[in-house]
Design a protein around this motif. Structure first.
Motif, mmCIF file in Angstrom:
data_model
loop_
_atom_site.group_PDB
_atom_site.id
_atom_site.type_symbol
_atom_site.label_atom_id
_atom_site.label_comp_id
_atom_site.label_asym_id
_atom_site.label_seq_id
_atom_site.Cartn_x
_atom_site.Cartn_y
_atom_site.Cartn_z
ATOM 1 N N ILE A 122 0.837 -1.209 0.000
ATOM 2 C CA ILE A 122 0.000 0.000 0.000
ATOM 3 C C ILE A 122 0.877 1.267 0.000
ATOM 4 N N SER A 123 2.092 1.184 0.585
ATOM 5 C CA SER A 123 2.981 2.362 0.567
ATOM 6 C C SER A 123 3.432 2.673 -0.862
ATOM 7 N N GLY A 124 3.865 1.624 -1.580
ATOM 8 C CA GLY A 124 4.302 1.832 -2.967
ATOM 9 C C GLY A 124 3.159 2.283 -3.861
ATOM 10 N N PHE A 171 9.830 -1.502 -8.684
ATOM 11 C CA PHE A 171 10.276 -2.894 -8.607
ATOM 12 C C PHE A 171 9.454 -3.592 -7.531
ATOM 13 N N ASP A 172 8.823 -4.691 -7.873
ATOM 14 C CA ASP A 172 8.103 -5.483 -6.858
ATOM 15 C C ASP A 172 7.775 -6.844 -7.440
ATOM 16 N N LYS A 173 8.200 -7.872 -6.748
ATOM 17 C CA LYS A 173 7.818 -9.226 -7.168
ATOM 18 C C LYS A 173 6.527 -9.561 -6.449
ATOM 19 N N ALA A 206 2.279 -7.803 3.983
ATOM 20 C CA ALA A 206 1.327 -7.294 4.987
ATOM 21 C C ALA A 206 0.093 -6.711 4.298
ATOM 22 N N SER A 207 0.305 -5.972 3.212
ATOM 23 C CA SER A 207 -0.837 -5.331 2.535
ATOM 24 C C SER A 207 -1.808 -6.358 1.974
ATOM 25 N N ASN A 208 -1.283 -7.502 1.487
ATOM 26 C CA ASN A 208 -2.172 -8.514 0.917
ATOM 27 C C ASN A 208 -2.969 -9.273 1.962
ATOM 28 N N ALA A 248 -3.852 -7.799 5.021
ATOM 29 C CA ALA A 248 -4.587 -6.860 5.887
ATOM 30 C C ALA A 248 -6.083 -6.857 5.582
ATOM 31 N N SER A 249 -6.860 -6.485 6.596
ATOM 32 C CA SER A 249 -8.314 -6.392 6.399
ATOM 33 C C SER A 249 -8.706 -5.034 5.845
ATOM 34 N N GLY A 250 -7.834 -4.040 5.968
ATOM 35 C CA GLY A 250 -8.125 -2.733 5.384
ATOM 36 C C GLY A 250 -8.961 -1.821 6.258
ATOM 37 N N LEU A 251 -8.949 -2.082 7.553
ATOM 38 C CA LEU A 251 -9.806 -1.294 8.440
ATOM 39 C C LEU A 251 -9.184 0.068 8.779
ATOM 40 N N VAL A 252 -10.005 1.102 8.722
ATOM 41 C CA VAL A 252 -9.605 2.422 9.227
ATOM 42 C C VAL A 252 -10.535 2.728 10.399
ATOM 43 N N MET A 254 12.589 -8.216 -7.367
ATOM 44 C CA MET A 254 13.050 -7.491 -6.179
ATOM 45 C C MET A 254 14.221 -6.597 -6.547
ATOM 46 N N LEU A 255 14.293 -5.450 -5.922
ATOM 47 C CA LEU A 255 15.467 -4.595 -6.108
ATOM 48 C C LEU A 255 16.571 -5.098 -5.176
ATOM 49 N N ASP A 256 17.755 -5.284 -5.740
ATOM 50 C CA ASP A 256 18.900 -5.753 -4.938
ATOM 51 C C ASP A 256 19.733 -4.538 -4.541
ATOM 52 N N MET A 273 4.592 1.515 9.006
ATOM 53 C CA MET A 273 3.167 1.859 9.159
ATOM 54 C C MET A 273 2.464 1.001 10.212
ATOM 55 N N GLY A 274 3.150 -0.042 10.709
ATOM 56 C CA GLY A 274 2.574 -0.856 11.787
ATOM 57 C C GLY A 274 1.218 -1.416 11.420
ATOM 58 N N SER A 275 0.251 -1.252 12.329
ATOM 59 C CA SER A 275 -1.087 -1.809 12.070
ATOM 60 C C SER A 275 -2.028 -0.766 11.479
ATOM 61 N N GLY A 305 -1.445 0.907 8.323
ATOM 62 C CA GLY A 305 -0.975 1.243 6.969
ATOM 63 C C GLY A 305 -2.042 1.904 6.108
ATOM 64 N N CYS A 306 -3.292 1.456 6.242
ATOM 65 C CA CYS A 306 -4.321 1.989 5.331
ATOM 66 C C CYS A 306 -4.577 3.464 5.560
ATOM 67 N N SER A 307 -4.540 3.898 6.825
ATOM 68 C CA SER A 307 -4.825 5.321 7.076
ATOM 69 C C SER A 307 -3.565 6.179 6.997
HETATM 70 C C1 LIG Z 1 -3.002 -9.648 9.788
HETATM 71 C C2 LIG Z 1 -2.834 -8.192 9.492
HETATM 72 C C3 LIG Z 1 -3.932 -7.352 9.539
HETATM 73 C C4 LIG Z 1 -3.793 -5.987 9.276
HETATM 74 N N1 LIG Z 1 -4.912 -5.203 9.266
HETATM 75 C C5 LIG Z 1 -4.792 -3.898 8.994
HETATM 76 C C6 LIG Z 1 -5.937 -3.072 8.957
HETATM 77 O O1 LIG Z 1 -7.061 -3.532 9.123
HETATM 78 N N2 LIG Z 1 -5.774 -1.751 8.719
HETATM 79 C C7 LIG Z 1 -4.547 -1.201 8.496
HETATM 80 O O2 LIG Z 1 -4.457 -0.001 8.285
HETATM 81 N N3 LIG Z 1 -3.444 -1.970 8.502
HETATM 82 C C8 LIG Z 1 -3.532 -3.293 8.751
HETATM 83 N N4 LIG Z 1 -2.425 -4.076 8.779
HETATM 84 C C9 LIG Z 1 -1.125 -3.422 8.610
HETATM 85 C C10 LIG Z 1 -0.853 -3.157 7.142
HETATM 86 O O3 LIG Z 1 -0.954 -4.359 6.473
HETATM 87 C C11 LIG Z 1 0.539 -2.553 6.963
HETATM 88 O O4 LIG Z 1 0.691 -1.392 7.744
HETATM 89 C C12 LIG Z 1 0.746 -2.153 5.508
HETATM 90 O O5 LIG Z 1 0.259 -3.134 4.646
HETATM 91 C C13 LIG Z 1 2.215 -1.927 5.210
HETATM 92 O O6 LIG Z 1 2.308 -1.651 3.840
HETATM 93 P P1 LIG Z 1 3.706 -1.474 3.122
HETATM 94 O O7 LIG Z 1 3.416 -1.214 1.702
HETATM 95 O O8 LIG Z 1 4.516 -0.465 3.871
HETATM 96 O O9 LIG Z 1 4.455 -2.882 3.309
HETATM 97 P P2 LIG Z 1 4.078 -4.307 2.632
HETATM 98 O O10 LIG Z 1 2.642 -4.506 2.509
HETATM 99 O O11 LIG Z 1 4.880 -5.322 3.367
HETATM 100 O O12 LIG Z 1 4.650 -4.173 1.153
HETATM 101 C C14 LIG Z 1 6.027 -4.178 0.877
HETATM 102 C C15 LIG Z 1 6.221 -4.669 -0.550
HETATM 103 O O13 LIG Z 1 7.598 -4.550 -0.878
HETATM 104 C C16 LIG Z 1 8.028 -5.737 -1.508
HETATM 105 N N5 LIG Z 1 9.484 -5.824 -1.336
HETATM 106 C C17 LIG Z 1 10.201 -6.242 -0.272
HETATM 107 N N6 LIG Z 1 11.519 -6.133 -0.528
HETATM 108 C C18 LIG Z 1 11.633 -5.638 -1.802
HETATM 109 C C19 LIG Z 1 12.734 -5.307 -2.637
HETATM 110 N N7 LIG Z 1 13.997 -5.462 -2.251
HETATM 111 N N8 LIG Z 1 12.485 -4.839 -3.881
HETATM 112 C C20 LIG Z 1 11.221 -4.675 -4.304
HETATM 113 N N9 LIG Z 1 10.132 -4.961 -3.557
HETATM 114 C C21 LIG Z 1 10.339 -5.433 -2.314
HETATM 115 C C22 LIG Z 1 7.231 -6.828 -0.795
HETATM 116 O O14 LIG Z 1 7.215 -8.023 -1.555
HETATM 117 C C23 LIG Z 1 5.869 -6.153 -0.716
HETATM 118 O O15 LIG Z 1 5.139 -6.321 -1.929
HETATM 119 C C24 LIG Z 1 -2.527 -5.459 8.994
HETATM 120 C C25 LIG Z 1 -1.428 -6.296 8.909
HETATM 121 C C26 LIG Z 1 -1.573 -7.660 9.160
HETATM 122 C C27 LIG Z 1 -0.374 -8.559 9.038
#
Ligand SMILES: Cc1cc2nc3c(=O)[nH]c(=O)nc-3n(C[C@H](O)[C@H](O)[C@H](O)COP(=O)(O)OP(=O)(O)OC[C@H]3O[C@@H](n4cnc5c(N)ncnc54)[C@H](O)[C@@H]3O)c2cc1C
Length: 363
Positions: free
Chosen positions: A21-23, A40-42, A48-50, A52-56, A174-176, A322-324, A326-328
């Motif tokens: 969700i950050s990217g 870059f993303d495999k 975590a984003s895949n 998550a339930s997506g709750l705000v 993945m980016l190395d 973004m911890g728990s 991320g969506c907001s």
């Molecule tokens: C069970 C669970 C429930 C949750 N429920 C909620 C919720 O209800 N509401 C909420 O707001 N948040 C929730 N969260 C938290 C939320 O999922 C995260 O805060 C958020 O998804 C983080 O997003 P991100 O994009 O920073 O990281 P990620 O989702 O981890 O994405 C990182 C991406 O980077 C890729 N990556 C890693 N290394 C590399 C590299 N070297 N090169 C290229 N790509 C790379 C990964 O494959 C991945 O696709 C939950 C999390 C969990 C585990």
């Protein structure tokens, strides 16, 4: 700026590592500013984003407190996700309020106290006790948290991926970081040059040689995907730490755990068995298990994200931690980071990674 030399034929303003969700939000805002971006993303269904339930949700914890920045984030999220959804031709956000069923008298008291203090997010439920009793067993009063939103995060990930693919700016790998070469005012990565590389790579950043000094916390979360027939999907239901969040017709996300020490990052029988036992105790409807998910949240010791430029290497930046929430938090801070990258505008000091300048400078 990148050199205008013909031998560098793959020139970008920004390379983004990670399409959680950050990217998604960072690529969205930078592209809107007409920046040349490559991501870059495999594909990783366990991110975590895949999972998550997506709750705000503007209210949190046993003391029932309003979450950090809730008054600003809620209206911002509503606007931003609505317009992202329009651009991607999907429904990205739906308002679904939470019905909270306290599991103990102290939690009921905390809700009562907040209502007495006129907390604007906590209300008596719109459904009667009689209506709720048709589906649930509950000993205490019920409270409604409003407004709350469900972000359709998996649909957003798929659609932004398709969009970037169509624009030919997604590399499915993945980016190395070991192959990054720092040049004067720009970076080179394989055949690509860019002004900056931004790490939006979730918990993997905790192992990065550039970012491992940051106080990351690996917070494992698990959820069950469950079929429950004939339950009102206009609401989210919360029993203790378990939330039941509607995903699709009769399909519910049930979670989650918050595990700070764990032997495996995979789903465990222990979580499954305890969750099924809780569901049996609180639900009058039949249910069946469809799936079981687990992932690591990119959490931080002080529960504040890591945003901004690296103090030693101004050609790299981070959007993470973004911890728990991320969506907001992600759209809000992706926008701030975009402002920083493009106009040099400031980032909220409690989130700016410059607060760890000393640690990050020890390389
Ligand atoms: C069970 C669970 C429930 C949750 N429920 C909620 C919720 O209800 N509401 C909420 O707001 N948040 C929730 N969260 C938290 C939320 O999922 C995260 O805060 C958020 O998804 C983080 O997003 P991100 O994009 O920073 O990281 P990620 O989702 O981890 O994405 C990182 C991406 O980077 C890729 N990556 C890693 N290394 C590399 C590299 N070297 N090169 C290229 N790509 C790379 C990964 O494959 C991945 O696709 C939950 C999390 C969990 C585990």
């Amino acid at each position: 700026m990148c050199p205008q030399n013909e031998s560098y034929n793959l020139k970008f303003d920004y390379i983004i590592a990670g399409l959680g969700i950050s990217g998604v939000w960072l690529s969205h805002y930078l592209l809107k500013e007409n920046k040349k971006v490559i991501v870059f993303d495999k594909k990783n269904l366990q991110s975590a984003s895949n999972v998550a339930s997506g709750l705000v949700n503007p209210v949190t914890g046993r003391r029932v407190v309003t979450t950090w920045l809730a008054d600003e984030l809620l209206p911002f999220c509503k606007n931003e996700y609505t317009s992202l959804g329009e651009e991607l031709c999907i429904q990205a956000i739906t308002q679904k309020n939470i019905l909270v069923f306290p599991s103990a008298p102290d939690l009921q008291n905390a809700f009562d106290n907040r209502m007495k203090e006129n907390n604007s997010y906590i209300h008596p439920p719109q459904l009667s006790r009689q209506e709720l009793s048709l589906h649930f067993n509950f000993p205490f009063n019920v409270y409604e948290i409003s407004p709350c939103y469900v972000i359709h995060i998996q649909d957003i990930l798929v659609s932004q991926r398709q969009h970037l693919n169509k624009e030919n700016v997604l590399i499915d790998e993945m980016l190395d970081e070991n192959l990054i070469e720092f040049k004067d005012g720009y970076v080179q990565y394989k055949g690509y040059t860019a002004d900056k590389i931004i790490f939006a790579n979730g918990i993997s950043a905790s192992k990065s040689k550039f970012w491992n000094g940051l106080p990351f916390v690996e917070n494992k979360g698990q959820a069950l995907i469950v079929e429950i027939k004939d339950m009102d999907a206009n609401y989210i239901y919360k029993f203790g730490h378990l939330s039941l969040i509607p995903l699709a017709q009769n399909k519910w996300w049930v979670g989650s755990s918050n595990e700070l020490s764990f032997k495996t990052t995979e789903p465990t029988d222990d979580f499954k068995n305890k969750t099924i036992a809780t569901l049996k105790a609180v639900l009058k409807n039949d249910f069946s298990l469809l799936d079981h998910w687990a992932s690591l949240r990119p959490a931080t010791v002080e529960r504040r994200p890591f945003i901004g430029l690296h103090p030693l290497y101004p050609q790299i930046a981070i959007l993470n931690g973004m911890g728990s929430k991320g969506c907001s938090l992600t759209p809000w801070f992706a926008k701030q980071l975009t402002g920083k990258l493009i106009n040099g505008s400031s980032i909220d000091t409690t989130a700016d990674v410059q607060r760890f300048a000393k640690i990050l400078s020890r390389q």
